[in-house]
Motif scaffolding. Structure first.
Motif, PDB file in Angstrom:
ATOM      1  N   LEU A  36       0.963  -1.044  -0.097  1.00 41.45           N
ATOM      2  CA  LEU A  36      -0.083  -0.059   0.068  1.00 41.45           C
ATOM      3  C   LEU A  36       0.876   1.411   0.113  1.00 41.45           C
ATOM      4  O   LEU A  36       0.383   2.274  -0.609  1.00 41.45           O
ATOM      5  CB  LEU A  36      -0.931  -0.015   1.313  1.00 41.45           C
ATOM      6  CG  LEU A  36      -2.408  -0.581   1.464  1.00 41.45           C
ATOM      7  CD1 LEU A  36      -2.847  -0.406   2.557  1.00 41.45           C
ATOM      8  CD2 LEU A  36      -3.063   0.005   0.152  1.00 41.45           C
ATOM      9  N   PRO A  52      -4.472  -5.064   3.101  1.00 42.40           N
ATOM     10  CA  PRO A  52      -5.306  -6.228   4.050  1.00 42.40           C
ATOM     11  C   PRO A  52      -5.564  -7.535   3.336  1.00 42.40           C
ATOM     12  O   PRO A  52      -5.554  -8.499   3.864  1.00 42.40           O
ATOM     13  CB  PRO A  52      -6.514  -4.967   4.624  1.00 42.40           C
ATOM     14  CG  PRO A  52      -6.407  -4.283   3.553  1.00 42.40           C
ATOM     15  CD  PRO A  52      -5.125  -3.947   2.928  1.00 42.40           C
ATOM     16  N   ARG A  53      -5.956  -7.340   2.056  1.00 44.71           N
ATOM     17  CA  ARG A  53      -6.300  -8.513   1.335  1.00 44.71           C
ATOM     18  C   ARG A  53      -5.258  -8.640   0.221  1.00 44.71           C
ATOM     19  O   ARG A  53      -4.965  -7.767  -0.690  1.00 44.71           O
ATOM     20  CB  ARG A  53      -7.746  -8.273   0.736  1.00 44.71           C
ATOM     21  CG  ARG A  53      -8.666  -7.933   1.418  1.00 44.71           C
ATOM     22  CD  ARG A  53      -9.963  -8.082   0.590  1.00 44.71           C
ATOM     23  NE  ARG A  53     -10.523  -9.216   0.431  1.00 44.71           N
ATOM     24  CZ  ARG A  53     -11.452  -9.540  -0.951  1.00 44.71           C
ATOM     25  NH1 ARG A  53     -11.389  -8.402  -1.653  1.00 44.71           N
ATOM     26  NH2 ARG A  53     -11.627 -10.776  -0.939  1.00 44.71           N
ATOM     27  N   ARG A 124      -0.809   0.787  -5.105  1.00 50.75           N
ATOM     28  CA  ARG A 124      -2.097   0.647  -4.334  1.00 50.75           C
ATOM     29  C   ARG A 124      -3.292   0.098  -5.351  1.00 50.75           C
ATOM     30  O   ARG A 124      -4.084  -0.498  -4.690  1.00 50.75           O
ATOM     31  CB  ARG A 124      -2.353   2.137  -3.979  1.00 50.75           C
ATOM     32  CG  ARG A 124      -3.485   2.395  -3.187  1.00 50.75           C
ATOM     33  CD  ARG A 124      -3.598   3.728  -2.672  1.00 50.75           C
ATOM     34  NE  ARG A 124      -4.902   3.979  -1.796  1.00 50.75           N
ATOM     35  CZ  ARG A 124      -4.943   3.750  -0.573  1.00 50.75           C
ATOM     36  NH1 ARG A 124      -3.760   3.315   0.190  1.00 50.75           N
ATOM     37  NH2 ARG A 124      -6.142   3.811   0.332  1.00 50.75           N
ATOM     38  N   SER A 127      -5.801  -4.481  -7.989  1.00 48.12           N
ATOM     39  CA  SER A 127      -6.856  -5.527  -7.285  1.00 48.12           C
ATOM     40  C   SER A 127      -7.157  -4.699  -5.978  1.00 48.12           C
ATOM     41  O   SER A 127      -7.337  -5.307  -5.073  1.00 48.12           O
ATOM     42  CB  SER A 127      -5.892  -6.623  -6.800  1.00 48.12           C
ATOM     43  OG  SER A 127      -6.344  -7.956  -7.836  1.00 48.12           O
ATOM     44  N   PHE A 128      -7.396  -3.316  -6.047  1.00 52.90           N
ATOM     45  CA  PHE A 128      -8.166  -2.531  -4.973  1.00 52.90           C
ATOM     46  C   PHE A 128      -9.302  -1.982  -5.512  1.00 52.90           C
ATOM     47  O   PHE A 128      -9.457  -1.764  -6.555  1.00 52.90           O
ATOM     48  CB  PHE A 128      -6.756  -1.582  -4.912  1.00 52.90           C
ATOM     49  CG  PHE A 128      -6.958  -1.029  -3.202  1.00 52.90           C
ATOM     50  CD1 PHE A 128      -6.334  -1.625  -2.148  1.00 52.90           C
ATOM     51  CD2 PHE A 128      -7.585   0.117  -2.869  1.00 52.90           C
ATOM     52  CE1 PHE A 128      -6.415  -1.117  -0.895  1.00 52.90           C
ATOM     53  CE2 PHE A 128      -7.722   0.668  -1.647  1.00 52.90           C
ATOM     54  CZ  PHE A 128      -7.239  -0.009  -0.688  1.00 52.90           C
ATOM     55  N   PRO A 129     -10.198  -2.010  -4.723  1.00 50.80           N
ATOM     56  CA  PRO A 129     -11.671  -1.593  -4.877  1.00 50.80           C
ATOM     57  C   PRO A 129     -11.431   0.070  -5.683  1.00 50.80           C
ATOM     58  O   PRO A 129     -10.814   0.704  -4.954  1.00 50.80           O
ATOM     59  CB  PRO A 129     -12.315  -1.361  -3.460  1.00 50.80           C
ATOM     60  CG  PRO A 129     -11.713  -2.577  -2.741  1.00 50.80           C
ATOM     61  CD  PRO A 129     -10.314  -2.462  -2.977  1.00 50.80           C
ATOM     62  N   GLY A 130     -12.044   0.055  -6.647  1.00 54.87           N
ATOM     63  CA  GLY A 130     -11.808   1.334  -7.399  1.00 54.87           C
ATOM     64  C   GLY A 130     -10.644   1.402  -8.064  1.00 54.87           C
ATOM     65  O   GLY A 130     -10.427   2.726  -8.939  1.00 54.87           O
TER      66      GLY A 130
ATOM     67  N   THR B 772     -14.400   1.329   1.719  1.00 52.79           N
ATOM     68  CA  THR B 772     -13.792   0.329   0.900  1.00 52.79           C
ATOM     69  C   THR B 772     -12.829   0.868  -0.040  1.00 52.79           C
ATOM     70  O   THR B 772     -11.665   0.338  -0.250  1.00 52.79           O
ATOM     71  CB  THR B 772     -15.010  -0.531   0.199  1.00 52.79           C
ATOM     72  OG1 THR B 772     -15.935  -0.994   1.165  1.00 52.79           O
ATOM     73  CG2 THR B 772     -14.317  -1.756  -0.573  1.00 52.79           C
ATOM     74  N   ARG B 773     -13.134   1.973  -0.509  1.00 58.38           N
ATOM     75  CA  ARG B 773     -12.214   2.391  -1.338  1.00 58.38           C
ATOM     76  C   ARG B 773     -10.616   3.079  -0.917  1.00 58.38           C
ATOM     77  O   ARG B 773      -9.715   3.180  -1.567  1.00 58.38           O
ATOM     78  CB  ARG B 773     -12.892   3.951  -2.144  1.00 58.38           C
ATOM     79  CG  ARG B 773     -13.827   3.565  -3.162  1.00 58.38           C
ATOM     80  CD  ARG B 773     -13.420   2.835  -4.618  1.00 58.38           C
ATOM     81  NE  ARG B 773     -14.714   2.517  -5.333  1.00 58.38           N
ATOM     82  CZ  ARG B 773     -15.243   1.348  -5.232  1.00 58.38           C
ATOM     83  NH1 ARG B 773     -14.846   0.746  -4.270  1.00 58.38           N
ATOM     84  NH2 ARG B 773     -16.372   1.227  -6.048  1.00 58.38           N
ATOM     85  N   GLY B 776      -9.528  -0.855   1.235  1.00 60.24           N
ATOM     86  CA  GLY B 776      -9.306  -1.963   0.457  1.00 60.24           C
ATOM     87  C   GLY B 776     -10.028  -3.112   0.854  1.00 60.24           C
ATOM     88  O   GLY B 776      -9.716  -4.511   0.480  1.00 60.24           O
ATOM     89  N   ASP B 777     -10.681  -2.869   1.929  1.00 63.76           N
ATOM     90  CA  ASP B 777     -11.784  -4.006   2.308  1.00 63.76           C
ATOM     91  C   ASP B 777     -13.075  -3.498   2.658  1.00 63.76           C
ATOM     92  O   ASP B 777     -13.316  -2.448   2.707  1.00 63.76           O
ATOM     93  CB  ASP B 777     -10.791  -4.657   3.603  1.00 63.76           C
ATOM     94  CG  ASP B 777     -11.318  -6.114   3.814  1.00 63.76           C
ATOM     95  OD1 ASP B 777     -11.930  -6.471   3.440  1.00 63.76           O
ATOM     96  OD2 ASP B 777     -10.608  -6.472   4.741  1.00 63.76           O
TER      97      ASP B 777
END
Lengths: 792, 792
Positions: A36, A52-53, A124, A127-130, B772-773, B776-777
């Motif tokens: 990150l 974290p994931r 970052r 594979s990160f949301p957004g 989440t954005r 990342g979780d």
């Protein structure tokens, strides 16, 4: 097998530069999977710097990076135009890393700049949301292939080089993907590539030994067997095998030196020497450890070189402080300070061998085909029209009429248009395009062959997978095409369609991706006329499958006659970024509309056929809806019976060409407003709808309509066998007589004459059934409707 | 390449007998294609004796007959148990002819007796309305493979020999079919066959040079390349090539003598010598002219040996009297008077070499697997139950729980049950069955491999086509199995499913065909939990595809938790002649029902969950319907929010396990009556339905229901990317907060408190999205619902 040159072609400097690029790409790949923050490891790595994931696939990535590194060298040296197809597309971090290094990434995504701040964002977002997907996705510069669902890499690569003589496509085939059927068949694509006119594919079979959990077949057969297999597929295999970086750099460079020279010799021989023999194209077997350069062992279990390296070699870092230290050591093993300057920019040495401008594989315009796309020169389809003096008086074979127009399209666009089909183009009566263009064929030829030659352009192979994959590759690199198939067997590529539709949906949302030509399916030899081939050849369900995908991508057309098919086909070949599904018969079938009427009807996509109706433009007692050539025939015939026998009954015939017109305008861009729909189908009268496919689809499309409760649909209900055409409609209760019965059953107050007519219809059906069972054919009365000579 | 023995193993008498059988089969094949009457040509052939519609495929047929003839010799000599898989299944007349000659046909169809009357009926019925299909169909004795859609012959053959040590399957692969992906991959099946335990497949690649219109790839590469290809696939190829019947009989006999001995040696070495090395199994390349022994030339164009022989070499007989004469000459060239006696019975010489009883390939019980099928010994699934003290208090990984039970199934049925999967069995958390049974693997093995051995029984290869094809072959020969796959990629076998469903539908109507075990799909790694793999891995549409097939064949189950999955799986493994589709998650997911409750719920297939509802058994204000594990979680969570925040609102939660319960009882055997449906869903209250897949399927299944206009469905609407699990449901508006909003929007008169709650839900969604954005979780509050520790 080719002998590897024992020479070491790389100087010490060259080797150091290549290795630096490779290490940089590997470093950036690990960073994307794990970090990150703290991208340059300025401080000791701690949990706070780690995602974290943990998502992503390390196993294949160093091999993908290795190939990218080495391709860069020969591209820059020989000024090659090359793109990179990564079959193991889940090695996404690798392609992202290399394109970031070469600069093409930051040009398309300025927020991901080529410096420390950009590197942090690069890590970052992965594979990160957004952020960005974990695979080589539409978002990845230089990609025409996602590689999420495995099997299609090599077919895409071959499709891309057709009519692209200067293009080289490096196609990495994972040894997992190599087990799939489509990939196993794709090796034979080399029999369809003409070195005089097409570009070259360099397949690299990447053996890293394991899939998710299992060994791979091709890594566990003997060297001799693998060599024989690739030789049998028609290639000259080069083996590059090992794990020691320096030796591997030298071996890979030596192989690529030989191979690029060999490809040039092959192309020169064909282009200047006039050779028409099929060459033995080179390919590489690259055997490296899975998770190469990653942790050798974790928690006492071997990782590098095993299936445990498939995804993240180090996991559960919060619970295992030792894993954090191992991750840091792993990343530092690439010596990042040698690779990036104090601002996080790649050092000059790292970039010394990298191609420039559009020669960078992340910036080659062939991988963003919309940039190169030009309109087709389309002959005026009206010139190919069938004369229709009276509706339903004469018959045409719709696809044969279309074939003549396609002949013109092929003639006028000899380098940007191709027809693909699984050995069915002539059977689907598109023979004219074969007469014009011939069939591509580089294998042995015999005098008994028909229009088969190296110069042929119609692509025929008995593999729907190859047809689809080739066409996708051809379209995604900016050209145009049509895939013709028997209707039932197009299901073979259901999943390929899925992936292509997803690609189109995603690329619509990516500003730098330009629209490509639509993928046009022409489905003929359809369910109602596979009476002779029987039950296994009868399945109209592809439409159901297609309409699950995003409405903005999907178009479905059911032209009722030859002129409508011409109009629809012209529209489809002009369209962009859709999947068009066109279903049309090849058997003689009645012509209903003049060309002008057909254009108007197809433009509206749905309409009342006054000449077939008896409501005189007023409110009808019943609506006969129809979509598809055979349902239209039966509906028109039913309307004629009703007009003659129950003249007081007001029947309206509504024909649907554009299936999505039935849907609500909020659900599909082509959807009708409720007002227009109700104007056609009424809000309270019975609607007997004869549909080409499974009847419930019509319910699905119309369940929001006011008159839905009055809708009664006939269609294919999975009843069929080897029989006659008319028996097919009878088996599924979609024949004219049954439609008449349906009307009588649903319109109230028709009285005794209707009851008698209904009984007559029942008797007629029994009579026809008995006649057919006795004579093996439909009775003349029925044939006269189905074949020429009908009148309305 | 193996050297053909130059000896001529056949005596003159043997050769004459073989040739007589072959000629008889060819004669009968031509008769089926052409004749209505005059089967023995007692009088000169006229148009009246000829069918009005000529259907059928002559081209491949004489080759199929040739192979049948020669297999008979070695079967009878060595007392082999053999069946015949005809990849070119459109050569149906050939298999029908041979089984009629050997007598198996007439035993199953007494009306088609083995005499002149029967021969007339045999000819007439072929491709005739009310007769038999034109392909090797379920109706054909001895068949487990239709061969209408090409590509699956070899996979079927390999599936049939698993755990059948005494069985030999002769599998004819047409050179057209060989171009397909599935077939190209199938050659590698030999890496999964253990000669100690499995039977043998003899692949015969039949090169007749042409498809419908094109040459075939494998007939147009050099002998050396083809030899290398087959060697590379791991076979020892024998070439039998030519057209002169006598020489070809001797060559084929010589090859089969060597090959049967070699198969015996391989099996002896494994069974007695304990060899665990992968053998090089023999295979045959048979090159004969297309339409062999048919008309050489018609209307001045070559026919025999060309694509023109593909279907009917002589057509339009009514317009061409010369063609009638040619047909008669062609049929007489087989010298029927030498083959049939005055009563039309095959002469003794013709039948001299034919096997007897169940050794006849048309009577081998392995080809009617239901005859051999025995129930599985199933461990009591209740012993594997999860303890559930309170609904939703703890989580299980449903497929992992199932895996333990499957371990027991595998343990207790070591010769009749297998699990198939494309390298995903462990990933789908069925690892226990691998621990029990190991993975089948005959290729090289390394110490780093995991449960990979010749003795393994779990069949894993990265080809859904092979998994499906092997399993079909295994089931059709009377055994049991499960195919586990990632949900999205099961579309790869859409078309294979189609063909198997058609086979099941047809065989239900054939009295002598006995029911086989159901084909069980376990789809895991489903759309809602492929957040990490992204958009390409997200597709729940297989269910839509499946429900197009006949209701009597199709079952779809969406168990909401582990205990329900156990109950459903037990039911599926006991069922017969269905396709069962079971969708179940592999991630930790809440347990709701005790085992007894689960059994009751799954037996009903649908039901009200009182513990999650707040209607106290009375009339609700709103119904929350749900089907699938994630939709159930979100619905239960929404109900909990509503119970807490709007306690006066009466919410009913209805969970659906058996999807077909939603349909009308007249449409599906599992369909609910309208009365029962209305009792669950009311006739006038809003229904918010959260569904696992594409939402419109629920509309399609329920459009006839009284309350359909109040039904509002949430499901996957093709929105996804690489993100978090909860973001996936958010993207598709199926999250708990959105369901609460849907309820508030649809229940009238809820007042201000509801309006405020609605706004809170909107804010909560925005908050979660932002969290989440950023992180990342999913936020802890959401994760606690999704992962352990939740309480209701």
């Amino acid at each position: 097998m080719a002998t590897i040159d024992t020479a070491r072609p790389l100087t010490t400097d060259e080797l150091a530069r290549l290795d630096a690029f490779w290490r940089a790409a590997n470093y950036l790949s690990v960073g994307q999977i794990y970090l990150l923050d703290n991208p340059l490891l300025r401080e000791p790595l701690t949990l706070e710097h780690i995602k974290p994931r943990l998502l992503g696939h390390w196993g294949t990535t160093p091999g993908l990076n290795f190939i990218y590194t080495h391709m860069n060298r020969v591209i820059a040296r020989d000024d090659l135009s090359a793109i990179y197809v990564a079959g193991p597309g889940h090695g996404g971090p690798g392609l992202v890393a290399s394109t970031w290094l070469e600069g093409s990434y930051s040009e398309l995504y300025p927020n991901i700049s080529r410096d420390e701040e950009g590197m942090r964002a690069l890590f970052r977002q992965f594979s990160f949301p957004g952020g960005i997907p974990s695979h080589v996705a539409p978002e990845t510069p230089g990609s025409i292939h996602e590689g999420g669902e495995l099997g299609y890499a090599l077919a895409h690569a071959y499709g891309a080089v057709l009519d692209n003589p200067e293009l080289l496509v490096t196609c990495v085939v994972g040894d997992g993907e190599a087990e799939t059927g489509p990939l196993a068949a794709s090796w034979h694509s080399n029999k369809f590539i003409n070195p005089a006119r097409d570009g070259a594919v360099l397949p690299i079979l990447h053996l890293n030994g394991y899939k998710i959990a299992n060994p791979t077949v091709l890594s566990r057969i003997s060297h001799d067997e693998l060599d024989a297999l690739m030789t049998g597929y028609g290639y000259r295999p080069w083996f590059v095998e090992g794990h020691e970086p320096e030796a591997m750099h030298q071996a890979m460079a030596a192989a690529l030196d030989e191979i690029t020279a060999e490809i040039r010799r092959i192309q020169d021989a064909a282009r200047e020497g006039g050779t028409t023999e099929r060459p033995r194209w080179p390919m590489i077997v690259l055997r490296t450890p899975k998770g190469w350069t990653g942790p050798a062992e974790v928690d006492g279990l071997p990782v590098e070189g095993t299936f445990r390296a498939h995804q993240v070699p180090l996991s559960k870092l919060a619970e295992n402080p030792e894993h954090v230290r191992m991750l840091e050591a792993w990343m530092r093993s690439y010596r990042p300070h040698e690779l990036f300057d104090e601002h996080g920019r790649p050092r000059a040495d790292v970039l010394a061998g990298v191609p420039e401008g559009e020669r960078r594989m992340g910036a080659n315009p062939h991988a963003n085909g919309g940039l190169l796309l030009r309109d087709l020169r389309l002959p005026d389809f009206r010139d190919y029209a069938i004369d229709v003096a009276t509706p339903g008086a004469h018959s045409s074979e719709a696809t044969r009429v279309l074939g003549e127009w396609l002949r013109g399209v092929a003639r006028d666009n000899p380098e940007t248009f191709r027809v693909f089909g699984p050995d069915e183009t002539a059977s689907n009566r598109l023979g004219a395009v074969i007469e014009e263009s011939g069939r591509a064929w580089m294998a042995e030829r015999l005098p008994t062959d028909d229009h088969v030659s190296p110069g042929g352009r119609v692509m025929e192979v008995l593999s729907e997978h190859l047809c689809q994959g080739w066409l996708e590759g051809y379209l995604l690199t900016g050209r145009h095409g049509v895939f013709n198939s028997y209707e039932a067997f197009i299901h073979i590529v259901d999943s390929m369609f899925n992936q292509h539709a997803k690609w189109l949906k995603s690329t619509r949302q990516i500003p730098w991706r330009r629209p490509v030509a639509s993928l046009n399916y022409l489905l003929s030899s359809h369910v109602w006329r596979q009476d002779h081939n029987g039950f296994s050849h009868q399945d109209p369900g592809f439409i159901d499958h297609v309409v699950n995908k995003k409405a903005e991508i999907i178009r479905v057309y059911l032209p009722p006659d030859a002129n409508c098919l011409l109009s629809v086909a012209d529209h489809c070949l002009r369209s962009r970024h859709y999947v068009n599904v066109v279903v049309a018969g090849k058997q003689p079938s009645l012509d209903y509309l003049t060309m002008d009427e057909a254009i108007a009807h197809c433009t509206r996509g749905i309409g009342i056929w006054d000449w077939a109706s008896s409501d005189n433009g007023g409110e009808p007692d019943v609506v006969l809806g129809c979509a598809g050539d055979i349902p239209t025939l039966e509906s028109v015939a039913a309307a004629a019976i009703l007009r003659e026998r129950l003249p007081e009954l007001k029947v309206r015939v509504v024909n649907v060409v554009d299936l999505m017109r039935l849907q609500d305008e909020t659900e599909h861009p082509h959807g009708l407003s409720h007002g227009l729909f109700d104007a056609l189908f009424t809000t309270d009268k019975p609607v007997i709808f004869a549909y080409h496919g499974y009847p419930w689809l019509i319910h699905r499309l119309t369940y929001r309509r006011a008159n839905h409760h009055n809708l009664h649909v006939r269609g294919y209900k999975e009843e069929g066998t080897t029989t006659t055409p008319f028996d097919m409609v009878m088996l599924n209760d979609m024949d004219r007589y049954h439609l008449v019965m349906d009307v009588i059953d649903r319109v109230p107050g028709l009285g005794q004459r209707a009851a008698l007519l209904r009984q007559e219809m029942v008797d007629e059906r029994l009579h026809i059934r008995a006649y057919t069972r006795e004579h093996g054919d439909d009775p003349a009365a029925v044939r006269d409707w189905v074949w020429p000579g009908a009148s309305t």
